[in-house]
Design a protein around this motif. Sequence first.
Motif, short mmCIF file in Angstrom:
data_model
loop_
_atom_site.label_atom_id
_atom_site.label_comp_id
_atom_site.label_asym_id
_atom_site.label_seq_id
_atom_site.Cartn_x
_atom_site.Cartn_y
_atom_site.Cartn_z
N ARG A 156 4.90 6.10 5.40
CA ARG A 156 5.67 5.59 4.27
C ARG A 156 5.32 6.37 3.03
O ARG A 156 4.35 7.10 3.00
CB ARG A 156 5.43 4.09 4.07
N ASP A 157 6.11 6.15 2.02
CA ASP A 157 5.90 6.81 0.72
C ASP A 157 5.77 8.33 0.87
O ASP A 157 4.89 8.95 0.29
CB ASP A 157 4.66 6.25 0.01
N ILE A 158 6.67 8.91 1.66
CA ILE A 158 6.64 10.37 1.83
C ILE A 158 7.20 11.00 0.56
O ILE A 158 8.30 10.66 0.12
CB ILE A 158 7.47 10.80 3.06
N SER A 159 6.41 11.89 -0.02
CA SER A 159 6.85 12.61 -1.21
C SER A 159 6.55 14.09 -0.99
O SER A 159 6.06 14.49 0.07
CB SER A 159 6.12 12.10 -2.46
N LEU A 160 6.80 14.89 -2.00
CA LEU A 160 6.48 16.31 -1.87
C LEU A 160 4.97 16.56 -1.95
O LEU A 160 4.50 17.61 -1.55
CB LEU A 160 7.20 17.13 -2.95
N GLU A 161 4.20 15.57 -2.44
CA GLU A 161 2.76 15.73 -2.57
C GLU A 161 1.95 15.12 -1.43
O GLU A 161 0.93 15.66 -1.03
CB GLU A 161 2.25 15.12 -3.89
N ASP A 162 2.38 13.94 -0.95
CA ASP A 162 1.56 13.25 0.04
C ASP A 162 2.39 12.28 0.88
O ASP A 162 3.59 12.12 0.67
CB ASP A 162 0.40 12.51 -0.64
N VAL A 163 1.70 11.65 1.83
CA VAL A 163 2.30 10.64 2.70
C VAL A 163 1.24 9.58 2.95
O VAL A 163 0.05 9.88 3.00
CB VAL A 163 2.81 11.25 4.03
N THR A 164 1.68 8.34 3.09
CA THR A 164 0.75 7.27 3.45
C THR A 164 0.95 6.96 4.92
O THR A 164 2.08 6.72 5.37
CB THR A 164 1.00 6.00 2.60
N VAL A 165 -0.15 7.01 5.68
CA VAL A 165 -0.13 6.69 7.10
C VAL A 165 -0.68 5.27 7.25
O VAL A 165 -1.78 4.97 6.78
CB VAL A 165 -1.00 7.67 7.92
N ASP A 166 0.11 4.39 7.86
CA ASP A 166 -0.31 3.01 8.11
C ASP A 166 -0.61 2.87 9.60
O ASP A 166 0.23 3.19 10.44
CB ASP A 166 0.79 2.02 7.73
N LEU A 167 -1.79 2.40 9.89
CA LEU A 167 -2.20 2.13 11.27
C LEU A 167 -2.60 0.66 11.37
O LEU A 167 -3.20 0.12 10.44
CB LEU A 167 -3.40 2.98 11.68
N THR A 168 -2.29 0.04 12.48
CA THR A 168 -2.79 -1.31 12.76
C THR A 168 -3.48 -1.25 14.11
O THR A 168 -2.89 -0.82 15.10
CB THR A 168 -1.66 -2.35 12.79
N ALA A 169 -4.75 -1.64 14.10
CA ALA A 169 -5.53 -1.67 15.34
C ALA A 169 -5.75 -3.12 15.74
O ALA A 169 -5.87 -4.01 14.90
CB ALA A 169 -6.87 -0.98 15.13
N GLU A 170 -5.78 -3.34 17.04
CA GLU A 170 -6.07 -4.67 17.56
C GLU A 170 -7.42 -4.60 18.28
O GLU A 170 -7.61 -3.77 19.15
CB GLU A 170 -4.97 -5.11 18.52
N ILE A 171 -8.33 -5.49 17.89
CA ILE A 171 -9.65 -5.53 18.51
C ILE A 171 -9.75 -6.83 19.29
O ILE A 171 -9.49 -7.91 18.75
CB ILE A 171 -10.77 -5.46 17.45
N ILE A 205 6.31 17.71 7.32
CA ILE A 205 5.93 18.34 6.06
C ILE A 205 7.23 18.60 5.30
O ILE A 205 8.03 19.43 5.71
CB ILE A 205 5.16 19.66 6.28
N PRO A 206 7.46 17.87 4.21
CA PRO A 206 8.74 18.03 3.52
C PRO A 206 8.87 19.39 2.85
O PRO A 206 7.88 19.98 2.43
CB PRO A 206 8.74 16.91 2.48
N ALA A 207 10.09 19.86 2.78
CA ALA A 207 10.39 21.13 2.09
C ALA A 207 11.17 20.80 0.82
O ALA A 207 11.86 19.79 0.74
CB ALA A 207 11.22 22.04 2.99
N MET A 208 11.04 21.68 -0.15
CA MET A 208 11.82 21.52 -1.38
C MET A 208 13.29 21.64 -1.01
O MET A 208 13.68 22.54 -0.26
CB MET A 208 11.46 22.62 -2.38
N PRO A 209 14.11 20.74 -1.53
CA PRO A 209 15.54 20.84 -1.22
C PRO A 209 16.15 22.08 -1.88
O PRO A 209 15.70 22.51 -2.95
CB PRO A 209 16.12 19.55 -1.80
N ARG A 210 17.16 22.62 -1.25
CA ARG A 210 17.88 23.75 -1.84
C ARG A 210 18.96 23.18 -2.77
O ARG A 210 19.74 22.32 -2.35
CB ARG A 210 18.52 24.60 -0.76
N ILE A 211 18.96 23.65 -3.98
CA ILE A 211 19.91 23.16 -4.97
C ILE A 211 20.72 24.35 -5.47
O ILE A 211 20.16 25.40 -5.81
CB ILE A 211 19.19 22.48 -6.15
#
Length: 183
Positions: free
Chosen positions: A44-59, A155-161
């Motif tokens: 989530r929150d994928i931007s040109l700088e970073d991405v948030t990886v969410d993991l859920t583990a079950e113990i 890995i996002p690329a800059m859009p072509r404008i």
Amino acid sequence: MTTRMRTLPATFGALLLLASCGQLGSLLGGIEKPTVRIVDVGLRDISLEDVTVDLTAEIGNPYSVPLPVTRLGYAFASRGRTFFSGKTDEQLLIPAGARGRIPFSAKIGFRNVMKALPDVRPGNAIPWSAELTFVVDSPAGTLEVPVRQAGELPIPAMPRIRIEGLDWESLTLDRAEAVLRLD
């Protein structure tokens, strides 16, 4: 008493202790260990700088007493090269004989990925693996429970404008209004 006779009880005691250690090890080896599995992975929150990886583990707690999770270590890698790692000392208590879910999020900067993986280019997807180690205080002592998950990271690329056109609405000495058409 001769020296030989004095060492006999010590030798016998050492052998008895070693045999007990072997039995203790086999007894502890027979103790059921907690189970860990990844039940959800999301980006989530994928931007040109970073991405948030969410993991859920079950113990899964196989014991008749609550199971404290005392630490989580993590490392993200691609093609055998680690690009993000760390640990958290967040505490969690899994009830006796039950399963508990632990959500975990990590923000991964693409700059770190590009440094660790110089052959990766924007616009590509790279394979990744997450190695998590849960440290729990079990009745058998402190245990490290490892788990591994894999996937792909875009890995996002800059859009072509491309500027299609520019229409001046009004132009004065103190103000300019225009409509810019982009493709």
